[in-house]
Design an enzyme around this catalytic site. Sequence first.
Site, short mmCIF file in Angstrom:
data_model
loop_
_atom_site.label_atom_id
_atom_site.label_comp_id
_atom_site.label_asym_id
_atom_site.label_seq_id
_atom_site.Cartn_x
_atom_site.Cartn_y
_atom_site.Cartn_z
N ASP A 537 36.67 114.15 -10.54
CA ASP A 537 35.12 114.39 -10.47
C ASP A 537 35.24 115.35 -9.50
O ASP A 537 36.10 115.47 -8.54
CB ASP A 537 34.44 113.07 -10.05
CG ASP A 537 34.93 112.60 -9.05
OD1 ASP A 537 36.29 112.27 -9.00
OD2 ASP A 537 34.38 111.98 -7.94
N GLU A 538 34.29 116.27 -9.69
CA GLU A 538 33.66 117.11 -8.60
C GLU A 538 34.77 118.18 -8.04
O GLU A 538 34.79 118.37 -6.97
CB GLU A 538 33.00 116.23 -7.44
CG GLU A 538 31.94 115.33 -7.87
CD GLU A 538 31.18 114.79 -6.45
OE1 GLU A 538 30.10 114.65 -6.54
OE2 GLU A 538 32.00 114.15 -5.71
#
Length: 884
Positions: A537-538
């Site tokens: 993620d991210e």
Amino acid sequence: MKRLNKSVLAALVFGMLSGQAGADQKTVGQLSEFGVKYQVLDNHAALNGVDCAALGADWASCNKAVITLTNHSHRAVTSHDWAIYFPSIRQILRTDNPAFTITHITGDLHKLEPTEKFTGFAAGQSVDIPIVNEYWQLFMTDVIPRWYVTAPGAQPQVIASTDTEDLTQFVAPIGDNWKRTPDDNNILMTADTRFEKNSDVSRLAAQSLRGAIIPTPKQIKVHKKDAVLSNGVALDLAVLLRPSAEVIEARFKQLGIKTGSGYPVRTSIAPKTFTGDDARSGAYRLTIKEGEAVVTGFDQTGVFYGLQSILSLVPVSGAKTIATLDASDAPRFDYRGMFIDVGRNFHSKAAILRALDQMAAYKLNKFHFHLSDDEGWRIEIPGLPELTEVGGKRCHDLTERQCLLPQLGSGPDSNNNGSGYFTRADYIEILEYAKARHIEVIPEIDMPAHARAAVVSMEARYDRLMKEGKPDAANEYRLLDPTDTSRTTTVQFYDKASYLNPCLDSSRRFVDKVMSEILQMHKEAGLPLTTWHFGADEAKNIYMGAGYTDKASPEAGKGQVDMSQQDKPWAKSEVCQALVASGAVEDMAHLPSWFAVEVSKLVDAHGIEKMQAWQDGLRDASGASAFATKRTGINFWDTLYWGGSDAVSDWANKGYEVTISNPDYVYFDFPYEVDPMEPGYYWGTRFTDERKVFSFAPDNLPQNAETSVDRDGNAFSAGSAKLWPGAHGLSAQVWSEVVRTDEEMEYRLFPRIISVAERAWHKASWEQDWQPGREYKGGETHYVDTAALAKDWQRFANVLGQRELAKLDAAGIAWRVPVPGARIVDGKLATNVSLPGLRVEYSVDGGEQWQVWRNDARPVVSGNVQVRAVSPDGNRTSRVVIVE
């Protein structure tokens, strides 16, 4: 003994020789006794004269606050040679006292220092330092404790007034600043509004709850007579492995029923007698008669769950009788999960084991174990000691060669939950514990973003081995490309060291090494490693997001930044540039998904069947077929009101096993209610209580638009014209940025997790099937049978309040006691509680004496009346509220 890095040691020696160290330590000591007060002044600063856009605030949103430092001593502080380090999850955009400057260090760590205009702190003086922060500060937990003081050559010391988990000790009440925007339509929870909210849930007679099993079986028929267990139970558990049998025996004893003799409970496994959708792991049939109980399982897990259903019926106190009944049951989802983050703040092995006990009691079967993040590496890996010696510890070492810098309220010391890790033996013990409870453990090693603890640790390893004259060994697991000069900032405000470089062969070797060692631990525990969680993620630069604009040609309503100074992750890494130039990967933005595919090859080579990730990290892959593993899963974490109910079908239609993990319903680091005193993050929703989770329809996400609101308390619409193959599972998450202690973690999890267990196991009658093209509009359409939902919730809430919460007490769980509602009607005190069955107490003398409130004898009250709810064992209470 705490090891000091050489620069700090040299400073101490120099200071001692010069006589300065003593003076500096005296200054640190004085400042550590200062009073600190933090007050939010205005969460709508952009509407009140502050140019938030020019300050570079995301979506031009900022708030005003003030830090007040008070010198309580009789001695002035005149030294300029000091600094206060403090955590702030909000970026500080401006400091409005010229005597001080605030500098961002990394992550949430900031440094406050005096400028040349500083004239000292006089004895007894209070000094205000107004600041402007990004976004809003709506809950007390936006302010983080354990600020500390440093000076050259001196040991850092925590400011005592901030050394607390009781934030009211140094944070002023939020007051009227609880709205995100002026038109925020959330309802602030007060004694009166809680009373109104709880008004449709009344206490049911115990007789009406006979035979209620949690989670609810597919089919159940309750009979009139009872089975008596007061003389104990004679358990026939030969079909279970001994560790699982011991779990069942221990649970009976915990609930006050001896084992070895008494009421007979027989078990058997007969998979061929199960048909259709019931022919699956965990399915069981249960018959309870006056003379005996019989559990027939599809497999050992089914027998285990059938026994847990008997235990579900057992009361903690009162007569040890249970209803006779016939039940036929099987799980709704294969994946029924609980996620715990131990990276941001560490949580003890004892707390993890308690959580596994409750997972077993409520038939949850997937423990997603978040073992690494920017702020911490939490598992011992043989051969890579720096991962835990450096990455598993925080202290004030600006070189970060001995430890990571303090984050998220850990302060300068390593004696709290900012530091810690599981030894190899600890992890194997957790695995064995989970296996006995029929729980799969899914380890997550987050990458390529959220990898700072690993990156910094491997840099420390690199330095050590280079000094030893071993360059090949030093580079073997290095995770940074030394040519990478990219200027990038993560969502949590770390720099490029937060990103493991996916283009390096050494990164791939690192992944393989860690995976091999964790796989071996699973083998030794006898619990196969069947799923590897990649994280993913991210992996982005936050300043290149939609809420920011280039100050050279600004767009209205966005934060203005110099985009010429911003890079995508790895953009200036020569090895990544070469990889893109070779055509192996399309561009820099595709690197995270490309790396995920590369890691899947390692996962498959190790014989691990499935790779899983947070969905955004795989967005540029063509679909599940792009990965080398037999199965590929995603945790879907888009919010529904931002389009998640439509996007989810795309992932399922690409072949991914979709585990519903939506922040607005099952992120349990979020608050239970809209009250600034309630702890939690709130970027996805302002509240998530047991009722909201119970009402969640995980396999028809658009439906939820009729039964909930968006972040600002407004109705929203949801729908999709796409086909929906169905969810693979449901998972609840506890991220630990502001969850520092074990008690705080349990407060966040329980009792909400029981509602998750209900929805993951049982599809309610009021849950509708997905219908492509159907649009659900909050407040307008009425497809959902809300009367049936309300009736179902009343049943469930009463079972929790009258039976299950006492079991959490018996297990030593620090669950959240709900704050009661109350109002004064015709001079008499009326109260209610969201989970009927809990005792409510009131006080008319400021809390000196508490009396039990009774509905049949409502007291006449006046003046300052306080109310609170009490746990069944009487050991804990809710927050106290004043009835107005």
